[in-house]
Design a protein around this motif. Structure first.
Motif, PDB file in Angstrom:
ATOM      1  N   UNK A  35       0.861  -4.657  13.269  1.00 10.00           N
ATOM      2  CA  UNK A  35       1.728  -4.624  14.438  1.00 10.00           C
ATOM      3  C   UNK A  35       0.874  -4.656  15.699  1.00 10.00           C
ATOM      4  N   UNK A  36       1.502  -5.036  16.796  1.00 10.19           N
ATOM      5  CA  UNK A  36       0.875  -4.905  18.100  1.00 10.19           C
ATOM      6  C   UNK A  36       1.967  -4.394  19.028  1.00 10.19           C
ATOM      7  N   UNK A  37       1.637  -3.353  19.814  1.00  9.27           N
ATOM      8  CA  UNK A  37       2.659  -2.754  20.666  1.00  9.27           C
ATOM      9  C   UNK A  37       2.209  -2.775  22.119  1.00  9.27           C
ATOM     10  N   UNK A  38       3.146  -3.050  23.028  1.00 10.57           N
ATOM     11  CA  UNK A  38       2.791  -3.127  24.450  1.00 10.57           C
ATOM     12  C   UNK A  38       2.600  -1.744  25.054  1.00 10.57           C
ATOM     13  N   UNK A  39       1.685  -1.664  26.002  1.00 10.93           N
ATOM     14  CA  UNK A  39       1.443  -0.415  26.711  1.00 10.93           C
ATOM     15  C   UNK A  39       0.971  -0.692  28.115  1.00 10.93           C
ATOM     16  N   UNK A  40       0.598   0.346  28.834  1.00  9.88           N
ATOM     17  CA  UNK A  40       0.157   0.203  30.228  1.00  9.88           C
ATOM     18  C   UNK A  40      -1.082  -0.674  30.336  1.00  9.88           C
ATOM     19  N   UNK A  41      -1.919  -0.673  29.307  1.00  8.72           N
ATOM     20  CA  UNK A  41      -3.166  -1.450  29.325  1.00  8.72           C
ATOM     21  C   UNK A  41      -3.069  -2.723  28.500  1.00  8.72           C
ATOM     22  N   UNK A  42      -1.848  -3.185  28.250  1.00 12.53           N
ATOM     23  CA  UNK A  42      -1.672  -4.407  27.470  1.00 12.53           C
ATOM     24  C   UNK A  42      -1.270  -4.098  26.037  1.00 12.53           C
ATOM     25  N   UNK A  43      -1.446  -5.070  25.168  1.00 13.72           N
ATOM     26  CA  UNK A  43      -1.050  -4.935  23.770  1.00 13.72           C
ATOM     27  C   UNK A  43      -2.152  -4.254  22.967  1.00 13.72           C
ATOM     28  N   UNK A  44      -1.769  -3.327  22.109  1.00 12.10           N
ATOM     29  CA  UNK A  44      -2.745  -2.659  21.248  1.00 12.10           C
ATOM     30  C   UNK A  44      -2.297  -2.768  19.796  1.00 12.10           C
ATOM     31  N   UNK A  45      -3.243  -3.016  18.913  1.00  9.71           N
ATOM     32  CA  UNK A  45      -2.936  -3.226  17.507  1.00  9.71           C
ATOM     33  C   UNK A  45      -2.669  -1.913  16.781  1.00  9.71           C
ATOM     34  N   UNK A  46      -1.841  -2.016  15.747  1.00  6.41           N
ATOM     35  CA  UNK A  46      -1.584  -0.899  14.831  1.00  6.41           C
ATOM     36  C   UNK A  46      -1.980  -1.386  13.446  1.00  6.41           C
ATOM     37  N   UNK A  47      -2.936  -0.726  12.824  1.00  7.21           N
ATOM     38  CA  UNK A  47      -3.404  -1.158  11.504  1.00  7.21           C
ATOM     39  C   UNK A  47      -2.444  -0.686  10.417  1.00  7.21           C
ATOM     40  N   UNK A  48      -2.629  -1.232   9.230  1.00  6.81           N
ATOM     41  CA  UNK A  48      -1.795  -0.852   8.094  1.00  6.81           C
ATOM     42  C   UNK A  48      -1.948   0.627   7.772  1.00  6.81           C
ATOM     43  N   UNK A  49      -3.166   1.127   7.883  1.00  9.83           N
ATOM     44  CA  UNK A  49      -3.417   2.545   7.617  1.00  9.83           C
ATOM     45  C   UNK A  49      -2.751   3.426   8.663  1.00  9.83           C
ATOM     46  N   UNK A  50      -2.855   3.030   9.934  1.00  9.34           N
ATOM     47  CA  UNK A  50      -2.232   3.802  11.012  1.00  9.34           C
ATOM     48  C   UNK A  50      -0.714   3.814  10.879  1.00  9.34           C
ATOM     49  N   UNK A  51      -0.148   2.664  10.515  1.00 11.55           N
ATOM     50  CA  UNK A  51       1.308   2.596  10.368  1.00 11.55           C
ATOM     51  C   UNK A  51       1.774   3.513   9.235  1.00 11.55           C
ATOM     52  N   UNK A  52       1.039   3.509   8.138  1.00 14.64           N
ATOM     53  CA  UNK A  52       1.369   4.393   7.023  1.00 14.64           C
ATOM     54  C   UNK A  52       1.382   5.851   7.483  1.00 14.64           C
ATOM     55  N   UNK A  53       0.383   6.240   8.224  1.00  9.17           N
ATOM     56  CA  UNK A  53       0.301   7.624   8.697  1.00  9.17           C
ATOM     57  C   UNK A  53       1.469   7.968   9.615  1.00  9.17           C
ATOM     58  N   UNK A  54       1.804   7.053  10.526  1.00  5.83           N
ATOM     59  CA  UNK A  54       2.896   7.299  11.467  1.00  5.83           C
ATOM     60  C   UNK A  54       4.244   7.379  10.743  1.00  5.83           C
TER      61      UNK A  54
END
Length: 593
Positions: A35-54
């Motif tokens: 995934x990539x999510x928009x934020x104040x500093x632009x788009x930031x990636x979300x890895x498969x491991x991070x998504x699992x944790x969230x």
């Protein structure tokens, strides 16, 4: 041809439920950006491991909040990363997701909460919370309400810290393939929406088939920007398919920022309903006309269409190749750049695209793969693929699906993607699934190569006083191709001839008016001879697609707009014909006076 079946994918191994994709991605490709999510500093990636944790942490919060396997949990939000996160978290908790369109009224929310017996609702904004509370008060619901904008995700993570991994795993594995994954309420062009039960196995079958059919799109390393409502099954299936295939997925909820998001995100493919492609074409056409380049753009359009058609015949002349190369530099490249510059494919569904637009976009270098499906088929049940495409059709049945044309012309389907039935409505289910065949309500045909063509809606067929059956969609698709036309509805059931109600595009009107030396809005220009002449051109073009008996003889331009907010359109931009007929009965009567 009356029936065509596509064999199932021989390598397909059903998963226990959709949460298996989260575990598999985190195990096999933990550092891959899914995934990539928009934020104040632009788009930031979300890895498969991070998504699992969230997902796991959020699911624990739902469990701590009392959510049990089989419970229904509603999401009342526009398309955003948190929507997808919550969807998978609800599945991890063993529960069932109930999407609610973010534009829904309190009365619509009330019906869905009552009918689904949802025990909780996650709203996006304070405004959504207010509607949810109003709906709860009216229905007597005791559903919990969390708000994304006021920190619902963080709060769930904190409250779930006491839930053990073992308890989470028990909940996660509680659902089998035959259990509901979601209840999606049909947008309801008539009557109250019905809850379609889509199981984990329905989505499993759908996604496995579609990701194989559209292999060029669903390859690891590719990306798409999702801007359609995730409450709609089309976007939802793409969400699940992208995540399974590790195609990077971004979310863009505000259509006003879409072009900017596309330029930054640079997706390799997009998905949209036909109206989006119509609007893009009409906007570019209007701008070209305003800049005095209307004739050039029209020639470029004709060249693109001719070039696309020549690809089907295998005969592209030298002169056409030269013209196409010239317009690729002068015109087509600018349109593709506006989509991010990397986009070569698009997927269209929800309504017929129209052969002309299909050829235009393929001719400029953006191949639109048109498909067909309903909420009841877990999205696409037929689709054109990069390997097998026929512009003007909705493609062949996907792997594991069988299409049949009934004696009355209605399209019927079988396959693992066909829904389990309507929630708590056995009567409607029995009327829709007969002898194992799902009755779509659409009229169509299957050619000798298995490609399906939609020709109309069974319930929308008009029968003139002379006994002629007329399918409105053919005429309406052609009419909306005109830059000035926003919406239209063909009428004439029981009448001596076919007529049409037409609304004008509020964005296109000022440009047209300025170019023709006019002033005022639609209220002042609805009867303007030049505007009526322009609409007549669109009518004349539409009439080329039908016989004389089916052609539009009269039309009227309305000063009202048809919108979702006004109740004339569904959230997926389908026309509510019964509503329009009721509200504009006097205008219809005047056409036949």
């Amino acid at each position: 041809m009356r029936e065509f079946a596509t064999p199932s994918n021989p390598t397909f191994v059903p998963s226990v439920n959709l949460t298996a994709d989260v575990i598999r991605n985190a195990t096999e490709a933990p550092t891959t950006a899914v995934f990539s999510r928009p934020g104040a500093d632009g788009w930031s990636d979300v890895t498969a491991s991070e998504f699992h944790s969230e997902v796991a942490a959020t699911a624990k919060g739902l469990i701590a909040g009392g959510i049990k396997p089989g419970d229904r949990v509603a999401i009342f939000s526009k398309t955003r990363y948190e929507w997808t996160l919550l969807d998978y978290a609800i599945w991890f908790a063993g529960a069932v997701t109930v999407p609610i369109y973010e534009t829904s009224s309190a009365e619509q929310v009330q019906w869905i909460l009552e009918d689904s017996s949802a025990v909780a609702l996650v709203a996006e904004t304070a405004g959504h919370v207010a509607k949810a509370e109003e709906a709860k008060a009216a229905s007597g619901s005791s559903a919990q309400v969390w708000c994304i904008d006021t920190g619902a995700i963080d709060a769930l993570v904190v409250s779930g810290s006491s839930v053990s991994d073992a308890d989470l795993e028990t909940a996660r594995t509680s659902a089998t393939g035959s259990d509901p994954a979601t209840l999606i309420y049909t947008s309801g062009t008539t009557g109250r929406p019905k809850g379609c039960i889509l199981t984990h196995a329905n989505f499993d079958s759908e996604i496995d088939s579609v990701t194989v059919e559209l292999g060029n799109l669903f390859e690891e390393g590719r990306s798409t920007l999702l801007f359609l409502p995730l409450a709609h099954v089309f976007a939802r299936a793409i969400q699940v398919g992208c995540f399974r295939a590790r195609v990077k997925l971004g979310h863009s909820a505000d259509i006003k920022n879409l072009m900017g998001d596309l330029a930054v995100f640079r997706p390799t493919f997009i998905l949209a309903v036909p109206r989006v492609f119509e609007k893009v074409y009409n906007t570019v056409s209007q701008r070209a006309a305003a800049d005095g380049k209307g004739k050039i753009f029209n020639t470029a359009t004709d060249t693109a269409i001719a070039y696309s058609r020549s690809l089907d015949t295998g005969r592209t002349g030298v002169a056409l190749k030269v013209k196409h190369a010239l317009f690729s530099r002068l015109v087509y490249g600018k349109i593709l750049t506006a989509l991010g510059g990397e986009c070569t494919y698009a997927v269209s569904g929800g309504a017929p695209l129209g052969e002309r637009l299909g050829h235009f976009y393929r001719g400029i270098g953006l191949t639109i793969l048109e498909g067909y499906g309903l909420t009841e088929t877990a999205a696409a049940v037929t689709v054109n693929s990069p390997q097998a495409q026929k512009v003007g059709t909705v493609g062949r049945p996907i792997a594991g699906a069988t299409a049949r044309v009934a004696d009355d012309g209605e399209l019927l389907f079988k396959g693992g993607m066909i829904f389990a039935g309507y929630w708590r409505n056995e009567t409607a289910t029995a009327e829709t699934i007969v002898d194992g065949w799902f009755h779509t309500g659409d009229i169509g045909e299957i050619d000798d190569e298995g490609f399906v063509r939609i020709t109309g809606r069974k319930k929308e067929l008009l029968v003139t006083a002379g006994g002629k059956n007329v399918a409105p969609a053919v005429l309406e698709d052609r009419l909306r191709a005109n830059a000035l036309v926003d919406q239209c509805m063909v009428v004439g059931d029981g009448q001596p001839f076919i007529a049409a109600l037409v609304t004008i595009d509020p964005e296109a009107l000022p440009t047209w008016a300025a170019a023709h030396g006019k002033t005022g809005g639609i209220a002042e220009l609805a009867d303007d001879p030049d505007l009526l002449a322009e609409v007549q051109k669109a009518v004349d073009d539409a009439n080329k697609a039908v016989s004389h008996a089916e052609s539009i003889r009269k039309f009227t331009v309305l000063t009202d707009a048809w919108t979702e907010e006004g109740g004339q359109l569904t959230p997926s931009l389908k026309l509510k014909r019964a509503v329009v007929m009721r509200e504009f009965k006097d205008d219809v009567d005047a056409l036949y006076a």
